[in-house]
Each structure stands twice: as C-alpha cells, then as structure tokens.
Design an enzyme around this catalytic site. Structure first.
Site, PDB file in Angstrom:
ATOM      1  N   HIS A 143       4.569  -1.926   7.559  1.00 58.14           N
ATOM      2  CA  HIS A 143       3.957  -0.499   7.924  1.00 58.14           C
ATOM      3  C   HIS A 143       3.024  -0.769   9.114  1.00 58.14           C
ATOM      4  O   HIS A 143       1.621  -0.884   8.742  1.00 58.14           O
ATOM      5  CB  HIS A 143       3.536   0.217   6.636  1.00 58.14           C
ATOM      6  CG  HIS A 143       3.271   1.426   6.895  1.00 58.14           C
ATOM      7  ND1 HIS A 143       3.394   2.511   5.813  1.00 58.14           N
ATOM      8  CD2 HIS A 143       2.718   2.429   8.105  1.00 58.14           C
ATOM      9  CE1 HIS A 143       3.044   3.782   6.425  1.00 58.14           C
ATOM     10  NE2 HIS A 143       2.773   3.691   7.728  1.00 58.14           N
ATOM     11  N   LEU A 181       2.677   0.922  16.356  1.00 59.52           N
ATOM     12  CA  LEU A 181       2.325   0.283  17.607  1.00 59.52           C
ATOM     13  C   LEU A 181       2.060   0.993  18.777  1.00 59.52           C
ATOM     14  O   LEU A 181       1.823   0.673  19.860  1.00 59.52           O
ATOM     15  CB  LEU A 181       3.707  -0.897  17.876  1.00 59.52           C
ATOM     16  CG  LEU A 181       3.630  -2.106  17.216  1.00 59.52           C
ATOM     17  CD1 LEU A 181       4.923  -3.012  17.289  1.00 59.52           C
ATOM     18  CD2 LEU A 181       2.412  -3.026  17.154  1.00 59.52           C
ATOM     19  N   HIS A 221       2.293   3.581   1.483  1.00 58.30           N
ATOM     20  CA  HIS A 221       0.709   3.824   1.050  1.00 58.30           C
ATOM     21  C   HIS A 221       0.520   4.595  -0.447  1.00 58.30           C
ATOM     22  O   HIS A 221      -0.201   5.858  -0.167  1.00 58.30           O
ATOM     23  CB  HIS A 221      -0.113   4.309   2.219  1.00 58.30           C
ATOM     24  CG  HIS A 221       0.575   5.387   3.214  1.00 58.30           C
ATOM     25  ND1 HIS A 221       1.125   6.582   2.503  1.00 58.30           N
ATOM     26  CD2 HIS A 221       1.157   5.454   4.317  1.00 58.30           C
ATOM     27  CE1 HIS A 221       1.698   7.328   3.490  1.00 58.30           C
ATOM     28  NE2 HIS A 221       1.430   6.643   4.460  1.00 58.30           N
ATOM     29  N   ASN A 232      -4.943   8.972   6.077  1.00 62.00           N
ATOM     30  CA  ASN A 232      -4.041   9.810   5.264  1.00 62.00           C
ATOM     31  C   ASN A 232      -3.053   8.916   4.575  1.00 62.00           C
ATOM     32  O   ASN A 232      -2.320   8.290   5.428  1.00 62.00           O
ATOM     33  CB  ASN A 232      -3.397  10.684   6.300  1.00 62.00           C
ATOM     34  CG  ASN A 232      -2.558  11.868   5.263  1.00 62.00           C
ATOM     35  OD1 ASN A 232      -2.781  11.996   4.236  1.00 62.00           O
ATOM     36  ND2 ASN A 232      -1.755  12.387   6.080  1.00 62.00           N
ATOM     37  N   ASP A 289      -0.561  -0.282   7.057  1.00 65.08           N
ATOM     38  CA  ASP A 289      -0.425   1.211   7.726  1.00 65.08           C
ATOM     39  C   ASP A 289      -1.498   1.051   8.895  1.00 65.08           C
ATOM     40  O   ASP A 289      -2.230   2.206   9.298  1.00 65.08           O
ATOM     41  CB  ASP A 289      -0.986   2.171   6.749  1.00 65.08           C
ATOM     42  CG  ASP A 289      -0.670   3.609   7.292  1.00 65.08           C
ATOM     43  OD1 ASP A 289      -0.166   3.845   8.545  1.00 65.08           O
ATOM     44  OD2 ASP A 289      -1.461   4.727   6.687  1.00 65.08           O
ATOM     45  N   HIS A 335      -6.366   4.133  17.051  1.00 67.10           N
ATOM     46  CA  HIS A 335      -6.521   5.495  17.596  1.00 67.10           C
ATOM     47  C   HIS A 335      -7.430   5.384  18.645  1.00 67.10           C
ATOM     48  O   HIS A 335      -8.235   4.338  18.730  1.00 67.10           O
ATOM     49  CB  HIS A 335      -7.172   6.545  16.525  1.00 67.10           C
ATOM     50  CG  HIS A 335      -6.129   7.207  15.568  1.00 67.10           C
ATOM     51  ND1 HIS A 335      -5.223   8.148  16.237  1.00 67.10           N
ATOM     52  CD2 HIS A 335      -5.945   7.053  14.264  1.00 67.10           C
ATOM     53  CE1 HIS A 335      -4.257   8.339  15.147  1.00 67.10           C
ATOM     54  NE2 HIS A 335      -4.843   7.883  14.134  1.00 67.10           N
TER      55      HIS A 335
HETATM   56  O1  DOR Z   1      -3.822   7.869   8.594  1.00 68.03           O
HETATM   57  C1  DOR Z   1      -2.631   7.891   8.984  1.00 68.03           C
HETATM   58  N1  DOR Z   1      -2.540   7.618  10.239  1.00 68.03           N
HETATM   59  N2  DOR Z   1      -1.620   8.038   8.050  1.00 68.03           N
HETATM   60  C2  DOR Z   1      -0.473   8.195   8.533  1.00 68.03           C
HETATM   61  O2  DOR Z   1       0.586   8.558   7.725  1.00 68.03           O
HETATM   62  C3  DOR Z   1      -0.056   8.311   9.930  1.00 68.03           C
HETATM   63  C4  DOR Z   1      -1.208   7.722  10.792  1.00 68.03           C
HETATM   64  C5  DOR Z   1      -0.962   7.562  12.228  1.00 68.03           C
HETATM   65  O3  DOR Z   1       0.172   7.626  12.786  1.00 68.03           O
HETATM   66  O4  DOR Z   1      -2.085   7.582  12.691  1.00 68.03           O
HETATM   67 ZN    ZN Z   2       2.019   7.652   6.200  1.00 67.59          ZN
END
Ligand code: DOR
Ligand code: ZN
Length: 427
Positions: free
Chosen positions: A60, A63, A232, A278, A305, A309
C-alpha cells in the site's frame, strides 16, 4: 556475478529458519543458504550482527506519478522504498490520470523499469476515475499487470458497485482492496472521535465510519465468494468482525499500518498536521486490539499507506490540511520498536512484512530459500538513529515520527541480487 551475504542471522518465516548462516546469491537468485560458504570471486557483504530476511513487501504505497510529481514520483518513491528496506511495493491508483485502464498501468510499469530501483506492482482502480459509479477496465488492467484493484483514498460508497467489483475480481483471482469509510459518518471529521477530540475541539470521525463499511464489505465478500482485502484497519470493532468472518471461511485479508500500531489520538493535541491521516490515529484500546490481532493472525500484513504530501498542503490549519503520512522510510524502525518493547516477536514482524503481504497478493515472493529471486532485507537491530525527514529520499517530509529516536534500522536492501540501498543510502 556472485554476492555473498556473510554471517547474518537468517530469518525465513516460511521455512521456520532462524539461524546464523551465509546466503550465496548468483545471477539474481539465491543459490545457497548454509554455514561457512566461501567464494573466490564476487562481492561480499558482512552481515554479522544483522538480521537477514526475505525482501520486504509493501502492498500500500502512493507513488503519485502520473500527475502529482510535485508530491512524489516513481524515482523518489522507489528510492524511499529501497532506503526503508522494501524490495517490492504496490502503488495505489489515485493518480492523475487515475490508473483505471491498461495504458496508465503500462505507463507506471514502464516508468518503474526505467526510473525505479525496486519492484513496482501497480494496483488498478475499482471504478472509472475512482468516481464510484461504473467499473474500470478490470480485465485490461490485469492483463497489463495490475495485481489488485482499489479506489483507495476514497471508499466505494455504492454497495452494488462493490458487489460487481468483487464478482469481477474473482474471475481474475485478484483481491479488491477496500478503503473502508462511510463518508456520511466521517464528513468534516479531523481526528478519531473520543475523549481527545472533545478536549482538543476538533470534529471527530467515529470508529463506526470504518466499521459499517467493514461489515458491508464482509457481507458482500461472503455473498460473492471473492477475495476482499481490507486496507489500513484501525479499530477493535473491525478486528472483531474480520476475525469472525475468517472463522466462517470468508475470503478476507487485511493490513495495518505502522502508525496505527504505535501512535494514539492523544498526539493530535500538538496540532501538528503531520498527525492527520485517514483513517485517523485511534485510542489506546484500539491499538492494543491491533497488537493482539497481529499475533493471532487476524491481521495478515503490515503496509505503510505511504502518502507523501507537498509541504504547503500540511503548512496550514489542521482542518485544511491533507491527510497522510510519508511512511516508507520509518516503517522498519517504528515496527522494530514494538519488537524491542516485547509487543511483537521478530519472526511475526518479518512475516508480516514479507511472506504475509506476498500471500495476500498471491506473489511468488517473501521467502528466503534456494532458488528464490534474491530479494533480501537486512536489518541492523542495534542501529540507533533519529528520524530526520530532511534526509528522506521521499519528497514527502510529512511524518509524525520526526525527531524521535529509534533502534533497529534497515542495513541493506537487495533486489534481484543487486544491493540497491546500504545503511539508508541508495547505491
Ligand atoms: O491519509 C490518507 N492519505 N489516507 C488515504 O486513504 C489516502 C492517502 C492519500 O492518498 O493521501
Ligand atoms: Zn486508504
């Protein structure tokens, strides 16, 4: 070309091996595992005092390429994976364009071959543009190399679409990886709903926002007989339902993240937006249930996960911040902290990061045995380092673990017999 990994503690959960041994690698394959192997040509890697494991697999990972290269791309994301000890990663389709057809799947595979340093297996979308209304081109994506389908980042809100997705995926023997969240229950929420959300004055996301969807998906997995994989999982209620479904023979697997295993909602009181994720960080009772579920086999694997960002989408008020944690480069030390605390044993840790994820996706990986592809993760269990996001290969510096000291770091990552990372540095 020969490579000899000398004198390490070889841990292979598949065979039960846990002993000091040398691993001989030739032409990308494991050629021997034995005491006192010697070679007269080739390279030697001294692994004394280190743990020699099957190459770790993270099923998970975001990229971000194509479309969001300012957050991460295949070159930086795979380097982060290698530095973090992962030989294989699976990437989620919430890109732009979305991985919802064969062309984008092929693009990701091609880019990974050219710019990547670890194995990359793409995951296709469940629905077109991940909009939740009509199925994506699942057959074509599988033919092009997708190993699963998921609308991760967003839930599949329509139960009928989820049912069709499960029926389709069954024909191709791939799992549907479900991000369980009822958007009507989670709407506007910033953190786990409970004692601390009240104290901190942030709108909560109840555990039930996850659990009602886990319940729905388990029912649909039972109805269709398809393989459901729950992404998750973070709540005790989810675990209870998964455990019961497994005992009834429902084909369900699930993953847990390093952050949901080690951090509670209390730390959101820092208002550090890097704690926003999340599903949200839960309370201590939920954490303790996750620990038990890892040990008793209810949880099949650990997955990061990894959600890098851009700085600006975290440099704002908590309510406005993007959700996600850049996780590839901290997963091993964070999970090792559970080993050092006696919460998790070493064999289970290795299994949940290699054989476990391989089994979820039916991959011929995750074993350290003669004849296997030489993907290895070597850990220095005694190395002590402080998490410094400035040193990440990932472009995503968003980590709630920054500044924390951990013991037990990746020492080397070997992909098909090639050392791709050593002591956190890409070769
Ligand atoms: O915190 C999260 N960020 N949860 C997700 O399900 C998606 C992910 C993202 O793509 O930034
Ligand atoms: Zn998710």
């Amino acid at each position: 070309m020969k490579l000899l990994v000398k004198g390490g503690r070889v841990i292979d959960p598949a065979s039960g091996m846990d002993q000091l041994a040398d691993v001989l690698i030739q032409d990308g394959k494991v050629m021997g595992i034995d005491r006192n192997i010697s070679i007269d040509e080739g390279e030697m890697l001294d692994a004394s005092g280190k743990l020699v494991c099957p190459g770790f697999i993270d099923i998970h990972v975001h990229l971000r390429e194509p479309g969001f290269e300012y957050k991460e791309d295949i070159a930086t994301g795979t380097r982060a994976a290698a530095a973090g000890g992962f030989a294989t990663i699976c990437c989620m389709p919430n890109t732009d364009p979305v991985i919802d057809n064969a062309a984008v799947t092929s693009f990701v595979r091609e880019r990974s071959r050219k710019a990547g340093v670890v194995n990359v297996l793409p995951i296709g979308a469940v629905t077109r543009r991940q909009e939740g209304n009509e199925l994506a081109e699942i057959a074509e994506m599988v033919a092009a190399g997708c190993v699963a389908i998921s609308d991760d980042g967003r839930p599949v809100m329509r139960a009928d679409i989820m049912r069709y997705a499960l029926e389709y995926s069954k024909m191709f023997q791939i799992p549907v990886m479900s991000h369980c969240e009822d958007l009507h229950l989670s709407k506007g929420g910033q953190m786990h709903e409970g004692f601390f959300s009240t104290i901190y004055g942030l709108k909560g996301i109840p555990a039930e926002a996850e659990e009602v969807m886990v319940a729905r998906d388990l029912l649909l997995a039972k109805l269709t007989g398809a393989h459901l994989h729950l992404c998750h999982v973070s709540t005790a209620g989810s675990i209870q339902m998964i455990k019961r479904a497994k005992s009834e023979g429902v084909h369900v697997t699930c993953e847990v993240t390093p952050h949901h295993l080690t951090l509670t909602d209390e730390i959101v009181g820092s208002y550090d937006t890097d704690t926003k994720v999340n599903p949200p960080l839960r309370s201590q009772e939920h954490l303790e249930t996750l620990w038990k579920a890892l040990k008793d086999g209810t949880i099949d694997c650990i997955a990061t996960d990894h959600a890098p960002h851009h700085f600006e989408s975290k440099d704002c008020e908590y309510e406005l911040a993007a959700s996600g944690i850049s996780g590839l480069e901290t997963a091993v030390p964070v999970v090792m902290s559970l080993v050092h605390k006696g919460i998790l044993d070493l064999k289970t840790m290795v299994e949940k990061m290699s054989l476990g994820p391989a089994r979820v996706l039916g991959l011929d990986r995750g074993r350290l045995e003669v004849g296997a592809i030489a993907d290895l993760t070597i850990i220095d269990p005694e190395a002590v380092r402080t998490v410094d996001p400035a040193k990440f290969y990932s472009q995503g510096k968003n980590t709630p673990f920054k500044g924390l000291e951990y013991k037990g770091w990746p020492y080397a990552t070997i992909v098909a017999g090639k050392i791709v990372a050593r002591d956190g540095i890409i070769a």
